[in-house]
Design an enzyme around this catalytic site. Structure first.
Site, short mmCIF file in Angstrom:
data_model
loop_
_atom_site.label_atom_id
_atom_site.label_comp_id
_atom_site.label_asym_id
_atom_site.label_seq_id
_atom_site.Cartn_x
_atom_site.Cartn_y
_atom_site.Cartn_z
N ASP A 1 29.56 76.89 5.79
CA ASP A 1 30.36 78.08 6.07
C ASP A 1 31.08 78.60 4.83
O ASP A 1 31.12 77.94 3.78
CB ASP A 1 31.36 77.78 7.20
CG ASP A 1 32.11 76.46 6.99
OD1 ASP A 1 32.12 75.95 5.86
OD2 ASP A 1 32.69 75.95 7.95
N ASN B 1 40.45 71.14 17.02
CA ASN B 1 40.03 71.65 18.33
C ASN B 1 38.54 71.38 18.59
O ASN B 1 37.95 71.95 19.48
CB ASN B 1 40.31 73.16 18.43
CG ASN B 1 39.59 73.95 17.35
OD1 ASN B 1 38.79 73.39 16.59
ND2 ASN B 1 39.85 75.24 17.27
N HIS C 1 36.03 71.96 16.51
CA HIS C 1 35.05 72.87 15.90
C HIS C 1 34.22 72.14 14.83
O HIS C 1 34.68 71.19 14.20
CB HIS C 1 35.70 74.15 15.35
CG HIS C 1 36.46 74.02 14.07
ND1 HIS C 1 37.77 74.41 13.94
CD2 HIS C 1 36.10 73.58 12.84
CE1 HIS C 1 38.17 74.22 12.70
NE2 HIS C 1 37.17 73.71 12.01
N GLU D 1 34.15 77.71 16.68
CA GLU D 1 35.36 77.45 17.44
C GLU D 1 35.04 77.32 18.93
O GLU D 1 33.97 77.77 19.38
CB GLU D 1 36.33 78.64 17.23
CG GLU D 1 36.71 78.89 15.79
CD GLU D 1 37.81 77.96 15.28
OE1 GLU D 1 37.92 76.82 15.77
OE2 GLU D 1 38.56 78.38 14.38
C1 GLP Z 1 37.36 73.63 8.30
C2 GLP Z 1 35.87 73.71 7.99
C3 GLP Z 1 35.11 72.64 8.70
C4 GLP Z 1 35.82 71.33 8.49
C5 GLP Z 1 37.15 71.34 9.16
C6 GLP Z 1 37.93 70.05 9.00
O1 GLP Z 1 37.79 74.46 9.30
N1 GLP Z 1 35.28 74.96 8.32
O2 GLP Z 1 33.78 72.62 8.23
O3 GLP Z 1 35.04 70.30 9.02
O4 GLP Z 1 37.91 72.38 8.61
O5 GLP Z 1 38.55 70.01 7.76
P1 GLP Z 1 39.24 68.74 7.13
O6 GLP Z 1 38.13 67.84 6.72
O7 GLP Z 1 40.02 69.27 5.97
O8 GLP Z 1 40.10 68.15 8.18
#
Ligand code: GLP
Length: 244
Positions: free
Chosen positions: A67, A136, A138, A143
């Site tokens: 993403d 949440n 995702h 989402e």
């Molecule tokens: C973001 C990214 C995800 C990621 C998530 C968790 O929203 N788009 O791909 O997995 O956050 O992030 P973190 O690893 O910093 O907790």
């Protein structure tokens, strides 16, 4: 679903790096699906160490990131493009043309989404997809919603995600939308590794592993149906899983 719990972050990063380097040893032009966020950073650091030690080469590896934010310049320090070059690509021998990150600034975003899915298909699909998970549930920026998404699309970010990620945006406000691979694109990967650490992820992990398969409660719950998923967790993220 295989669930592995590690008491220290280095062992978790090593286990993840092992799977990636084993794959590259078997298939030097492997197609990796890569994630941003804090979760994979230790793994990327370990991959750099192994590259510097001459144990792995990314010369023929191809990568597709999950993403990218929309309306954020590619060179902004908070773009996922900057993140990936800073945390991994800039330190290994992967050719720039083998790196793919969706373009959240493309003039025609719908065309960019279609082109991204086509590039993944043309590469023969993703061999190994690395994932983090949002609080949440995702994955990528998919989402909670009424239905599981299919291919790459534009996603409006939820308040929970904006709250979790806005800590990085100290100078400018955080974008409210992103371009992301769909749940269908993620599910099509041959093999999936999801990393989650910390107690803020415990509920999402419980819903992923033992909740109903529900796009609105937990998009990651679809992974229960995938034949090759490994969860790499720390004890806090695993705290709400039943142990017997
Ligand atoms: C973001 C990214 C995800 C990621 C998530 C968790 O929203 N788009 O791909 O997995 O956050 O992030 P973190 O690893 O910093 O907790």
């Amino acid at each position: 679903m295989q669930i592995l719990i590690f008491n220290d972050p280095l062992s978790l990063a090593n286990a993840c790096a092992d799977r990636i380097t084993d794959l590259i040893a078997r298939k030097p032009d492997a197609v990796l699906g890569l994630a941003t966020g804090a979760s994979p950073v230790g793994t990327y650091a370990e991959l750099i160490r192994r590259y510097e030690a001459g144990k792995v080469s990314f010369r023929s590896v191809r990568t597709f990131n999950l993403d990218e934010y929309c309306d954020l310049p590619k060179a902004d320090p908070n773009s996922y493009n900057s993140f990936m070059w800073d945390k991994l690509f800039g330190h290994v021998d992967i050719p720039a043309e083998n790196v793919h990150i969706p373009d959240g600034n493309a003039p025609d975003l719908a065309a960019q989404c279609e082109a991204y899915d086509q590039m993944i298909r043309d590469a023969g699909g993703i061999d190994l997809q690395l994932l983090g998970i949002g609080r949440n549930g995702h994955i990528g920026f998919n989402e909670p919603a009424d239905a599981f998404t299919k291919g790459t699309h534009i996603a409006a970010l939820t308040e929970s995600t904006i709250e979790a990620n806005s800590k990085y945006f100290t100078e400018n406000p955080m974008p409210k939308s992103a371009i992301t691979m769909g749940v269908g694109s993620i599910f099509a990967a041959k093999s999936i590794i999801l990393i989650a650490t910390g107690k803020k992820k415990a509920e999402a992990i419980r819903n992923t592993v033992c909740g109903d398969i529900s796009p609105s409660r937990c998009p990651a719950s679809i992974l229960q149906l995938h034949p090759d998923v490994t969860l790499l967790l720390d004890p806090e993220a695993a705290a709400l899983l039943k142990t017997s």
